[in-house]
Design a protein around this motif. Structure first.
Motif, PDB file in Angstrom:
ATOM      1  N   THR A   1      -6.726  -2.883   1.048  1.00  0.00           N
ATOM      2  CA  THR A   1      -6.490  -1.600   1.693  1.00  0.00           C
ATOM      3  C   THR A   1      -7.775  -0.829   1.973  1.00  0.00           C
ATOM      4  O   THR A   1      -7.762   0.164   2.681  1.00  0.00           O
ATOM      5  CB  THR A   1      -5.562  -0.738   0.815  1.00  0.00           C
ATOM      6  N   GLN A   2      -8.905  -1.297   1.414  1.00  0.00           N
ATOM      7  CA  GLN A   2     -10.185  -0.622   1.661  1.00  0.00           C
ATOM      8  C   GLN A   2     -10.896  -1.179   2.896  1.00  0.00           C
ATOM      9  O   GLN A   2     -12.013  -0.781   3.206  1.00  0.00           O
ATOM     10  CB  GLN A   2     -11.130  -0.788   0.458  1.00  0.00           C
TER      11      GLN A   2
ATOM     12  N   ALA B   1      -9.572   6.169   6.723  1.00  0.00           N
ATOM     13  CA  ALA B   1      -9.330   5.386   5.509  1.00  0.00           C
ATOM     14  C   ALA B   1      -8.978   6.294   4.340  1.00  0.00           C
ATOM     15  O   ALA B   1      -8.055   6.006   3.562  1.00  0.00           O
ATOM     16  CB  ALA B   1     -10.571   4.554   5.181  1.00  0.00           C
TER      17      ALA B   1
ATOM     18  N   TRP C   1      -6.609   4.282  -6.643  1.00  0.00           N
ATOM     19  CA  TRP C   1      -7.787   3.484  -6.981  1.00  0.00           C
ATOM     20  C   TRP C   1      -8.684   3.207  -5.774  1.00  0.00           C
ATOM     21  O   TRP C   1      -9.810   2.754  -5.929  1.00  0.00           O
ATOM     22  CB  TRP C   1      -7.370   2.200  -7.677  1.00  0.00           C
ATOM     23  N   ASP C   2      -8.206   3.462  -4.562  1.00  0.00           N
ATOM     24  CA  ASP C   2      -9.057   3.339  -3.379  1.00  0.00           C
ATOM     25  C   ASP C   2      -9.956   4.555  -3.183  1.00  0.00           C
ATOM     26  O   ASP C   2     -10.988   4.466  -2.512  1.00  0.00           O
ATOM     27  CB  ASP C   2      -8.192   3.194  -2.119  1.00  0.00           C
TER      28      ASP C   2
ATOM     29  N   LEU D   1     -13.987   4.822  -3.981  1.00  0.00           N
ATOM     30  CA  LEU D   1     -14.754   4.031  -3.027  1.00  0.00           C
ATOM     31  C   LEU D   1     -14.738   4.659  -1.650  1.00  0.00           C
ATOM     32  O   LEU D   1     -15.790   4.840  -1.018  1.00  0.00           O
ATOM     33  CB  LEU D   1     -14.169   2.613  -2.969  1.00  0.00           C
ATOM     34  N   LEU D   2     -13.559   5.035  -1.144  1.00  0.00           N
ATOM     35  CA  LEU D   2     -13.459   5.513   0.231  1.00  0.00           C
ATOM     36  C   LEU D   2     -14.136   6.861   0.421  1.00  0.00           C
ATOM     37  O   LEU D   2     -14.746   7.113   1.467  1.00  0.00           O
ATOM     38  CB  LEU D   2     -11.991   5.577   0.646  1.00  0.00           C
TER      39      LEU D   2
ATOM     40  N   VAL E   1      -3.003   0.758  -9.803  1.00  0.00           N
ATOM     41  CA  VAL E   1      -3.069   1.570  -8.586  1.00  0.00           C
ATOM     42  C   VAL E   1      -3.286   3.039  -8.927  1.00  0.00           C
ATOM     43  O   VAL E   1      -3.944   3.773  -8.185  1.00  0.00           O
ATOM     44  CB  VAL E   1      -1.789   1.373  -7.754  1.00  0.00           C
TER      45      VAL E   1
ATOM     46  N   GLY F   1       0.796  -1.220   0.000  1.00  0.00           N
ATOM     47  CA  GLY F   1       0.000   0.000   0.000  1.00  0.00           C
ATOM     48  C   GLY F   1       0.824   1.263   0.000  1.00  0.00           C
ATOM     49  O   GLY F   1       0.285   2.356   0.164  1.00  0.00           O
TER      50      GLY F   1
ATOM     51  N   ALA G   1      -5.290   6.317   2.370  1.00  0.00           N
ATOM     52  CA  ALA G   1      -5.146   6.101   0.928  1.00  0.00           C
ATOM     53  C   ALA G   1      -4.496   7.299   0.255  1.00  0.00           C
ATOM     54  O   ALA G   1      -3.653   7.144  -0.641  1.00  0.00           O
ATOM     55  CB  ALA G   1      -6.514   5.825   0.308  1.00  0.00           C
TER      56      ALA G   1
ATOM     57  N   ARG H   1      -2.688   5.679  -2.973  1.00  0.00           N
ATOM     58  CA  ARG H   1      -3.507   4.589  -3.531  1.00  0.00           C
ATOM     59  C   ARG H   1      -4.723   5.196  -4.223  1.00  0.00           C
ATOM     60  O   ARG H   1      -5.830   5.244  -3.684  1.00  0.00           O
ATOM     61  CB  ARG H   1      -3.926   3.612  -2.436  1.00  0.00           C
TER      62      ARG H   1
END
Length: 908
Positions: free
Chosen positions: A584-585, A610, A621-622, A625-626, A443, A412, A614, A619
């Motif tokens: 990592t999510q 979170a 690509w997280d 979503l986060l 990523v 990560g 990220a 990160r």
């Protein structure tokens, strides 16, 4: 840019306020060279420039032998106000009595206080002051009684003239010992210089420099600090030349034995044991050398017994280290390697290496394997990078560099990996190089590039053309492809790549658990959650952080929220403890689980953490979503500014990385925000987008129920609502997902109520209530009470409706769901406004509410949307109202309602 020092600046301001009140103040600001003493004083003076009378001078080392040189500088700064004072300074200062000079300074300070402004006397570098000036200034200061004077001194750390010490200590003075800047302040410093440091990098910079601002600034502006431990851990980054020269002058005045000891400690690290240092320095008895180095301000005063030697500051160690020269450093590091073991020995050998050394590279790689096995992936990646640096050029060096980058991606730590991206791209073509470049693309959110790279690498591996790639390269590629097709909602390939990840990754324990995660996630996304959970709970599946995260996600989607929270919490705790984790999510999903459980405070904290994690690690690509998950608790609590910011970030990232899952989560965030605000028109667009993206998924993936159908009901578009709701009901029935069935039953009750079918509405609400008793979904339960209460009111059941609304209000208030609670309070206020009968006219509760809304100017369609009934039902109620009140138009009805007040017409 001035950074930090808020507490110190505040302390100086407090001392100035005391001086202004007639209580003279003496303040000493001390610290190592370049730590920011002058900058702090400059900042303080600039803040109070208009409210003080300033007298400032700096002591000069070149004039320490000249009597009263510092006093003369002060008088020169005072200008005409000093005329006639101490005239002998012109040529006979050597014969001047310090008592006379002190009296003259005291008279000068009295003259300068003629106004209301306090006098601030600043003496910089007082440790360099001549003895005559020191005596005069101290004598003058001691005779200040009720004077509005602040004496502000700066001095380098170390022994100070006893006169100054007594003045500051015995006269009620204050000392401000300046330390280094914090990691957060160094991030601000970096930003001011055009360098955006991550939290990890700022922490490393703080460690390397002890937060020394000039040292840190020099490393940032010259590029000497790379943030990814580019130097051997035993070699400090070079300090600024000017500051280094100060330390070297101090060191050069020491004996040969003291210099040898300092050199040994510098090579061994920021600190070393007495035994190691004396052996490396070749000394039998180091006591005299230690005392000398301590007196010079180079080493800290050791404890008793002497077991450890430490430098006074990172800058001092760096200056001493750099002063040794290349040849001497190689010699000392090689000798230090013979005295140490393990990783310390390797780092000394690395610092002494001046070319390729395959033996050293192989040992570094072996250490990396050991660290990776223990879960220390960041350190393992650094050892692999070091191994690549000292490897002879060729395929083996390339493989070590590729493994370093991939290891950081798995850990990560994307920001570290991306710093080597150009070097990776410059390597020769190979399946492993294609895989790592594709992983970087994944990523970074460059999905088409990533997919092409993974498929190309997979084809070569399948054909047996893996080359020097790791033995488990097939598993590594399959894992990444499984994630890629899941987030892109590629239904056709989800199961195939998920199974490939599980099978091929099993060859490597480090990848095996993530292979299980990929397989389970693919099954869960396709609605086979129970089957996936059974797979994860079967014998032989490792109980790692990744597997715990997968279980927690699936348990949440299948309504086992208590188990989900436990497993997701354990996954997070394991990752914090150093367990290898690639999900990592997981912390974001823990926040969503807590959101569903109504734990909004915990959900907000974990969601924000979170996002920060990220962002810090790069990160990308997280982030869609986060940010979406962080929107949910903020919106539910009514923190709309925070929710809007997260929803916008989710939308922006989804636009930048245009794949289905990210668009879906961004839509969910927008819908959650609009739902909390009670705006069905704004819910509809994102709700339809969400339904379209997840039409084949488990309905438990989304926790908001049939959003589009509910919005259409509230907008009075009942036929469209029925069609949308039927699809949601069918998916929920097919999987038996109780949370989805609960949401569908609630919206079905609202739809039938709007149609005027009271029996069907009552049945749907009752079914929803039965489901709610078996689920721990407090927000959904309170929303059911609100909808049911509104329906009962529309049926004229005033007490029953009020009771349901009060239950909803209690639920919303307990949760802290403030916007939902506010809407229910407004509804209850409307009910309360329906008072006792007036003028003999009796209307039902529904009729009274319709009459009141007509009086407020709403159209039939708007009234239908607010009361969640059909337009025809509104028209039916209006016909009865006109007949009972004897009016024939909306205008007359509005006039009648206005005339009778908010409580009329009233129900029977």
């Amino acid at each position: 840019m001035f950074v930090g020092r808020a507490l110190e600046t505040s302390a100086l301001s407090e001392r100035l306020a005391a001086a202004a009140a007639g209580d003279p103040q003496f303040v000493l600001v001390e610290g190592v060279a370049g730590i920011g003493k002058t900058a702090l004083v400059d900042r303080f003076v600039s803040l109070h420039r208009d409210g003080v009378t300033l007298l400032r001078a700096r002591a000069d080392e070149a004039e320490r032998a000249a009597p009263f040189s510092l006093v003369g500088r002060l008088l020169a700064r005072a200008g005409a106000r000093a005329d006639g004072l101490l005239p002998t300074l012109a040529g006979q200062a050597v014969d001047l009595d310090p008592l006379v000079a002190g009296a003259g300074l005291l008279e000068l300070l009295g003259t300068m206080q003629s106004g209301l402004a306090p006098v601030v006397v600043v003496v910089d570098d007082v440790h360099l002051a001549d003895s005559s000036s020191t005596a005069a200034l101290v004598l003058a200061a001691r005779r200040l009684l009720a004077d509005r004077v602040m004496l502000l001194l700066t001095a380098r750390s170390g022994p100070l003239d006893d006169s100054w010490e007594r003045l500051v200590s015995a006269q009620g003075g204050s000392r401000i010992a300046l330390g280094g800047l914090s990691a957060a302040e160094l991030r601000s410093l970096g930003a001011s210089l055009g360098t955006n440091l991550t939290e990890t990098e700022a922490g490393r910079l703080a460690e390397e420099t002890d937060g020394h601002p000039l040292y840190a600034r020099a490393l940032l502006t010259t590029g000497a600090f790379l943030g990814d431990a580019a130097l051997p851990l035993s070699a400090p980054p070079p300090p600024p030349a000017a500051l280094s020269a100060i330390v070297v002058r101090q060191l050069s005045a020491c004996s040969e034995q003291a210099r040898a000891l300092v050199a040994a400690v510098a090579v061994l690290g920021r600190s070393s044991t007495l035994g190691e240092a004396t052996e490396l320095a070749g000394l039998v008895d180091a006591s005299g050398a230690i005392e000398e180095a301590v007196a010079a301000g180079i080493l800290s005063e050791p404890g008793r017994p002497v077991l450890e030697l430490r430098f006074t500051h990172a800058l001092v160690r760096a200056a001493c280290y750099q002063s040794l020269g290349a040849a001497r450093l190689v010699e000392l590091h090689l000798r230090a390697a013979a005295l140490t073991t393990g990783d310390r020995r390797l780092q000394h050998r690395l610092a002494a290496c001046r070319g390729s050394d395959e033996g050293l590279a192989a040992e570094l790689e072996a250490t990396a394997r050991s660290l990776a096995g223990a879960g220390a992936l960041v350190a393992a990646g650094e050892r692999l990078r070091q191994a690549a640096e000292v490897s002879p050029p060729g395929p083996i060096a390339d493989r070590r560099l590729l493994e370093a980058v991939e290891t950081w991606l798995i850990a990560g730590e994307a920001s570290r990996a991306f710093k080597l991206e150009q070097r990776v791209r410059a390597l020769g073509d190979s399946p492993y190089r294609d895989h790592v470049v594709a992983y970087l693309g994944l990523v970074a959110g460059r999905l088409p590039e990533a997919e092409a790279g993974f498929r190309r690498a997979w084809s070569q591996v399948v054909r047996g053309e893996a080359g020097l790639a790791p033995a488990d390269i097939a598993g590594r590629i399959a894992v990444c492809m499984a994630i890629l097709v899941v987030i892109d909602l590629n239904v056709e390939e989800m199961l195939a790549w998920g199974e490939a990840a599980r099978v091929h990754a099993a060859a490597d324990p480090a990848s095996a658990s993530f292979g299980w995660f990929c397989a389970a996630l693919a099954m869960g996304t396709l609605g086979r959650g129970e089957e996936a959970l059974k797979l994860l709970r079967s014998p032989g599946v490792p109980d790692t952080a990744d597997v715990l995260a997968a279980r927690g996600m699936l348990e949440m989607w299948t309504d086992d929220l208590a188990s989900a929270r436990e497993d997701l919490g354990m996954a997070f705790a394991r990752s914090r403890a150093g367990d290898t984790v690639r999900v990592t999510q997981a912390l974001g999903f823990l926040a969503e689980c807590e959101q569903r459980l109504g734990l909004f405070d915990e959900a907000s904290v974990h969601a924000e953490l979170a996002v920060d994690s990220a962002t810090e690690a790069g990160r990308v690509w997280d982030l869609p979503l986060l940010h979406s998950l962080a929107t949910y608790p903020a919106a539910a609590r009514g923190d709309f500014e925070i929710a809007e910011a997260h929803a916008k970030q989710a939308a922006d990232w989804a636009a930048l990385i245009p794949i289905a899952a990210f668009r879906a989560y961004a839509s969910a965030a927008a819908a959650a925000l609009a739902t909390a605000r009670g705006n069905p028109a704004e819910v509809l667009g994102p709700a339809r987008s969400l339904d379209s993206a997840y039409r084949l998924a488990d309905p438990g993936v989304v926790s908001f129920g049939p959003l589009a159908a509910e919005a259409l009901v509230r907008l009075g578009r009942l036929d469209e609502a029925d069609e949308a709701l039927a699809g949601a009901e069918a998916r929920a029935e097919r999987l038996g997902r109780r949370s989805a069935l609960l949401g569908a039953a609630r919206v079905r009750g609202m739809l039938e109520a709007a149609r005027g079918d009271r029996g069907a509405a009552e049945k749907a609400f009752a079914e929803a209530a039965q489901l709610a008793t078996r689920l721990d979904l407090p927000l959904e339960r309170a929303r059911l009470e609100e909808a049911w209460g509104g329906f009962l009111l529309s049926c004229g059941k005033l007490e029953a409706g009020r009771s349901r609304l009060e239950a909803a209000l209690t639920g919303f208030e307990r949760l802290g769901a403030h916007p939902y609670a506010a809407a229910v309070r407004a509804r209850l206020a409307e009910v309360a406004a329906i008072g006792p009968a007036a003028q003999g006219v009796h209307l039902s509760a529904a009729e009274a509410m319709v009459a009141r809304l007509v009086g407020s100017g709403l159209s039939n369609k708007e009234i239908a949307a607010q009361l969640v009934i059909s337009v025809k039902a509104v028209e039916y109620h209006l016909t009865n109202i006109y007949r009972r009140l004897g009016v024939s138009s909306r205008v007359k009805l509005a006039q009648l309602v206005t005339a009778r007040g908010p409580g009329s017409p009233t129900p029977s």
